[in-house]
Design a protein around this motif. Structure first.
Motif, PDB file in Angstrom:
ATOM      1  N   HIS A   1      69.238  42.605 -38.120  1.00  0.00           N
ATOM      2  CA  HIS A   1      67.933  42.112 -37.704  1.00  0.00           C
ATOM      3  C   HIS A   1      67.134  43.332 -37.270  1.00  0.00           C
ATOM      4  O   HIS A   1      67.551  44.086 -36.430  1.00  0.00           O
ATOM      5  CB  HIS A   1      68.120  41.143 -36.540  1.00  0.00           C
ATOM      6  CG  HIS A   1      66.923  40.978 -35.648  1.00  0.00           C
ATOM      7  ND1 HIS A   1      66.477  39.756 -35.262  1.00  0.00           N
ATOM      8  CD2 HIS A   1      66.098  41.865 -35.067  1.00  0.00           C
ATOM      9  CE1 HIS A   1      65.430  39.914 -34.457  1.00  0.00           C
ATOM     10  NE2 HIS A   1      65.190  41.192 -34.331  1.00  0.00           N
ATOM     11  N   GLY A   2      65.997  43.528 -37.877  1.00  0.00           N
ATOM     12  CA  GLY A   2      65.193  44.702 -37.551  1.00  0.00           C
ATOM     13  C   GLY A   2      64.550  45.260 -38.805  1.00  0.00           C
ATOM     14  O   GLY A   2      64.604  44.651 -39.854  1.00  0.00           O
TER      15      GLY A   2
ATOM     16  N   ASP B   1      69.893  35.451 -32.514  1.00  0.00           N
ATOM     17  CA  ASP B   1      69.603  36.818 -32.107  1.00  0.00           C
ATOM     18  C   ASP B   1      69.636  36.929 -30.584  1.00  0.00           C
ATOM     19  O   ASP B   1      69.376  35.960 -29.860  1.00  0.00           O
ATOM     20  CB  ASP B   1      68.234  37.263 -32.624  1.00  0.00           C
ATOM     21  CG  ASP B   1      68.258  37.539 -34.114  1.00  0.00           C
ATOM     22  OD1 ASP B   1      68.968  38.469 -34.534  1.00  0.00           O
ATOM     23  OD2 ASP B   1      67.576  36.822 -34.870  1.00  0.00           O
ATOM     24  N   LEU B   2      69.914  38.131 -30.118  1.00  0.00           N
ATOM     25  CA  LEU B   2      69.995  38.410 -28.692  1.00  0.00           C
ATOM     26  C   LEU B   2      68.613  38.759 -28.146  1.00  0.00           C
ATOM     27  O   LEU B   2      67.918  39.604 -28.713  1.00  0.00           O
ATOM     28  CB  LEU B   2      70.974  39.568 -28.454  1.00  0.00           C
ATOM     29  CG  LEU B   2      71.362  39.903 -27.013  1.00  0.00           C
ATOM     30  CD1 LEU B   2      72.712  40.625 -27.016  1.00  0.00           C
ATOM     31  CD2 LEU B   2      70.337  40.791 -26.324  1.00  0.00           C
TER      32      LEU B   2
ATOM     33  N   THR C   1      63.313  40.459 -28.280  1.00  0.00           N
ATOM     34  CA  THR C   1      64.497  40.694 -29.091  1.00  0.00           C
ATOM     35  C   THR C   1      64.433  42.051 -29.772  1.00  0.00           C
ATOM     36  O   THR C   1      63.420  42.426 -30.359  1.00  0.00           O
ATOM     37  CB  THR C   1      64.692  39.568 -30.136  1.00  0.00           C
ATOM     38  OG1 THR C   1      65.878  39.814 -30.873  1.00  0.00           O
ATOM     39  CG2 THR C   1      63.523  39.462 -31.089  1.00  0.00           C
ATOM     40  N   LEU C   2      65.529  42.802 -29.653  1.00  0.00           N
ATOM     41  CA  LEU C   2      65.668  44.120 -30.263  1.00  0.00           C
ATOM     42  C   LEU C   2      66.328  44.001 -31.637  1.00  0.00           C
ATOM     43  O   LEU C   2      66.982  42.995 -31.937  1.00  0.00           O
ATOM     44  CB  LEU C   2      66.543  45.004 -29.372  1.00  0.00           C
ATOM     45  CG  LEU C   2      65.973  45.423 -28.017  1.00  0.00           C
ATOM     46  CD1 LEU C   2      67.092  45.889 -27.096  1.00  0.00           C
ATOM     47  CD2 LEU C   2      64.928  46.516 -28.198  1.00  0.00           C
ATOM     48  N   PRO C   3      66.192  45.024 -32.478  1.00  0.00           N
ATOM     49  CA  PRO C   3      66.999  45.049 -33.708  1.00  0.00           C
ATOM     50  C   PRO C   3      68.473  44.896 -33.349  1.00  0.00           C
ATOM     51  O   PRO C   3      68.942  45.438 -32.347  1.00  0.00           O
ATOM     52  CB  PRO C   3      66.697  46.429 -34.294  1.00  0.00           C
ATOM     53  CG  PRO C   3      65.348  46.783 -33.755  1.00  0.00           C
ATOM     54  CD  PRO C   3      65.312  46.206 -32.366  1.00  0.00           C
ATOM     55  N   ASP C   4      69.224  44.145 -34.168  1.00  0.00           N
ATOM     56  CA  ASP C   4      70.622  43.905 -33.850  1.00  0.00           C
ATOM     57  C   ASP C   4      71.468  43.771 -35.111  1.00  0.00           C
ATOM     58  O   ASP C   4      70.959  43.678 -36.220  1.00  0.00           O
ATOM     59  CB  ASP C   4      70.779  42.674 -32.949  1.00  0.00           C
ATOM     60  CG  ASP C   4      70.212  41.394 -33.559  1.00  0.00           C
ATOM     61  OD1 ASP C   4      70.320  41.204 -34.778  1.00  0.00           O
ATOM     62  OD2 ASP C   4      69.669  40.561 -32.808  1.00  0.00           O
ATOM     63  N   HIS C   5      72.774  43.776 -34.909  1.00  0.00           N
ATOM     64  CA  HIS C   5      73.752  43.506 -35.955  1.00  0.00           C
ATOM     65  C   HIS C   5      74.669  42.378 -35.485  1.00  0.00           C
ATOM     66  O   HIS C   5      74.894  42.219 -34.279  1.00  0.00           O
ATOM     67  CB  HIS C   5      74.629  44.725 -36.233  1.00  0.00           C
ATOM     68  CG  HIS C   5      74.049  45.704 -37.205  1.00  0.00           C
ATOM     69  ND1 HIS C   5      73.030  46.573 -36.876  1.00  0.00           N
ATOM     70  CD2 HIS C   5      74.360  45.950 -38.503  1.00  0.00           C
ATOM     71  CE1 HIS C   5      72.739  47.322 -37.922  1.00  0.00           C
ATOM     72  NE2 HIS C   5      73.529  46.971 -38.919  1.00  0.00           N
ATOM     73  N   THR C   6      75.217  41.627 -36.432  1.00  0.00           N
ATOM     74  CA  THR C   6      76.190  40.596 -36.119  1.00  0.00           C
ATOM     75  C   THR C   6      77.435  40.791 -36.976  1.00  0.00           C
ATOM     76  O   THR C   6      77.337  40.974 -38.183  1.00  0.00           O
ATOM     77  CB  THR C   6      75.615  39.186 -36.365  1.00  0.00           C
ATOM     78  OG1 THR C   6      74.413  39.023 -35.614  1.00  0.00           O
ATOM     79  CG2 THR C   6      76.614  38.119 -35.953  1.00  0.00           C
ATOM     80  N   ASP C   7      78.602  40.762 -36.344  1.00  0.00           N
ATOM     81  CA  ASP C   7      79.887  40.854 -37.041  1.00  0.00           C
ATOM     82  C   ASP C   7      80.752  39.654 -36.677  1.00  0.00           C
ATOM     83  O   ASP C   7      80.682  39.145 -35.556  1.00  0.00           O
ATOM     84  CB  ASP C   7      80.668  42.098 -36.621  1.00  0.00           C
ATOM     85  CG  ASP C   7      80.105  43.391 -37.197  1.00  0.00           C
ATOM     86  OD1 ASP C   7      79.154  43.335 -37.999  1.00  0.00           O
ATOM     87  OD2 ASP C   7      80.621  44.458 -36.819  1.00  0.00           O
TER      88      ASP C   7
ATOM     89  N   ALA D   1      74.991  42.233 -31.442  1.00  0.00           N
ATOM     90  CA  ALA D   1      74.832  43.369 -30.521  1.00  0.00           C
ATOM     91  C   ALA D   1      73.554  44.122 -30.847  1.00  0.00           C
ATOM     92  O   ALA D   1      73.170  44.252 -32.017  1.00  0.00           O
ATOM     93  CB  ALA D   1      76.034  44.308 -30.626  1.00  0.00           C
ATOM     94  N   THR D   2      72.902  44.630 -29.829  1.00  0.00           N
ATOM     95  CA  THR D   2      71.662  45.371 -30.039  1.00  0.00           C
ATOM     96  C   THR D   2      71.951  46.710 -30.699  1.00  0.00           C
ATOM     97  O   THR D   2      72.969  47.355 -30.444  1.00  0.00           O
ATOM     98  CB  THR D   2      70.923  45.610 -28.708  1.00  0.00           C
ATOM     99  OG1 THR D   2      71.726  46.442 -27.857  1.00  0.00           O
ATOM    100  CG2 THR D   2      70.622  44.293 -28.003  1.00  0.00           C
ATOM    101  N   ASP D   3      71.033  47.135 -31.550  1.00  0.00           N
ATOM    102  CA  ASP D   3      71.106  48.466 -32.153  1.00  0.00           C
ATOM    103  C   ASP D   3      70.424  49.506 -31.275  1.00  0.00           C
ATOM    104  O   ASP D   3      70.686  50.697 -31.409  1.00  0.00           O
ATOM    105  CB  ASP D   3      70.416  48.475 -33.517  1.00  0.00           C
ATOM    106  CG  ASP D   3      71.146  47.634 -34.542  1.00  0.00           C
ATOM    107  OD1 ASP D   3      72.367  47.452 -34.398  1.00  0.00           O
ATOM    108  OD2 ASP D   3      70.501  47.162 -35.496  1.00  0.00           O
ATOM    109  N   MET D   4      69.534  49.049 -30.405  1.00  0.00           N
ATOM    110  CA  MET D   4      68.781  49.950 -29.543  1.00  0.00           C
ATOM    111  C   MET D   4      69.213  49.743 -28.099  1.00  0.00           C
ATOM    112  O   MET D   4      69.689  48.658 -27.725  1.00  0.00           O
ATOM    113  CB  MET D   4      67.281  49.722 -29.725  1.00  0.00           C
ATOM    114  CG  MET D   4      66.832  49.915 -31.170  1.00  0.00           C
ATOM    115  SD  MET D   4      65.048  50.068 -31.324  1.00  0.00           S
ATOM    116  CE  MET D   4      64.783  51.722 -30.674  1.00  0.00           C
ATOM    117  N   PRO D   5      69.060  50.767 -27.261  1.00  0.00           N
ATOM    118  CA  PRO D   5      69.645  50.717 -25.917  1.00  0.00           C
ATOM    119  C   PRO D   5      68.912  49.808 -24.947  1.00  0.00           C
ATOM    120  O   PRO D   5      67.723  49.524 -25.096  1.00  0.00           O
ATOM    121  CB  PRO D   5      69.553  52.174 -25.468  1.00  0.00           C
ATOM    122  CG  PRO D   5      68.385  52.735 -26.220  1.00  0.00           C
ATOM    123  CD  PRO D   5      68.425  52.075 -27.559  1.00  0.00           C
ATOM    124  N   VAL D   6      69.671  49.392 -23.940  1.00  0.00           N
ATOM    125  CA  VAL D   6      69.129  48.687 -22.780  1.00  0.00           C
ATOM    126  C   VAL D   6      69.592  49.460 -21.545  1.00  0.00           C
ATOM    127  O   VAL D   6      70.514  50.275 -21.613  1.00  0.00           O
ATOM    128  CB  VAL D   6      69.616  47.229 -22.722  1.00  0.00           C
ATOM    129  CG1 VAL D   6      69.092  46.452 -23.915  1.00  0.00           C
ATOM    130  CG2 VAL D   6      71.145  47.159 -22.674  1.00  0.00           C
TER     131      VAL D   6
END
Length: 240
Positions: free
Chosen positions: A47-48, A139-140, A169-175, A205-210
């Motif tokens: 996502h992103g 999405d997170l 919502t940040l860019p993310d990946h799902t596994d 999980a987010t691809d960018m930091p928090v």
């Protein structure tokens, strides 16, 4: 607010076309669960605005016996049911939110000092009588006050209609991280399918930091993409 995605393969284009017909069907309640290790080929959904990734092997876990405590041990929030016009139906149930420097086996870049990555685990179940296209609808979302100013300045954390105004919502990946004792996805014409009645534990999980100050209370799981949500209004998958 829409996100652009680069679809560089025919496989991703097929998945997008098929998934575009999904809509929200309703809400019910339920309890689902987890357990122990094997390799698994799964579709990884991004996502992103970065390039889509091809299917890859992730460290998925599995039980030796279906229903041997895995689905009953894990506490979840209320289920959200989704379905498609061509008969696919799924339920989603959130498990937990957390943070880690490497939340997925596929995570490669370590977040900068003072930051981390957020994740939410949830269970997706194929509630239909036949195999269904494996997709990851949720999405997170994270509280904006827990997103670094540099990320906010790049407009990488996006608000969505239906979600609280202080969440984005940040860019993310799902596994897929656990097959919960069910058979792994099957492949057909380049797509992955989850067996009828199967439940998988997945992690977004987010691809960018928090910020490291983020807590589980600062994160939420929503279905908002127009492929799944009518009117593109975010619908929450509540945490327990």
């Amino acid at each position: 607010m829409a996100r652009s995605q680069s679809h560089r393969s025919a496989h991703r284009k097929r998945r997008t076309r098929r998934a575009a017909r999904l809509d929200i069907a309703g809400v019910v309640t339920g309890v689902l669960g987890v357990a122990a290790v094997a390799g698994l080929i799964v579709v990884v959904r991004t996502h992103g605005d970065h390039a889509a990734t091809a299917p890859r092997t992730v460290a998925a876990r599995t039980e030796t016996q279906r229903g041997s405590g895995g689905l009953s041990r894990l506490k979840t929030g209320s289920q959200l049911d989704v379905s498609t016009p061509d008969g696919y139906s799924y339920s989603l149930a959130a498990v937990k939110a957390g943070t880690a420097d490497r939340p997925l086996a596929s995570t490669t870049a370590r977040p900068a000092h003072g930051t981390t990555l957020g994740y939410i685990d949830y269970v997706i179940t194929n509630t239909g009588n036949d195999a269904a296209l494996l997709d990851f609808p949720a999405d997170l979302f994270v509280r904006r006050s827990r997103v670094p100013a540099s990320v906010l300045a790049e407009n990488r954390c996006m608000p969505q209609p239906g979600a609280p105004s202080d969440m984005c919502t940040l860019p993310d990946h799902t596994d897929v991280v656990n097959t919960l004792g069910f058979a792994p996805p099957s492949s057909q014409d380049g797509d992955q399918y989850i067996p009828a009645g199967a439940s998988y534990l997945v992690r977004v999980a987010t691809d960018m930091p928090v910020d490291t100050s983020v807590s589980p209370d600062d994160m939420r799981l929503y279905v908002w993409n127009p492929r799944f949500a009518p009117g593109r209004r975010a619908v929450e998958v509540p945490l327990p």
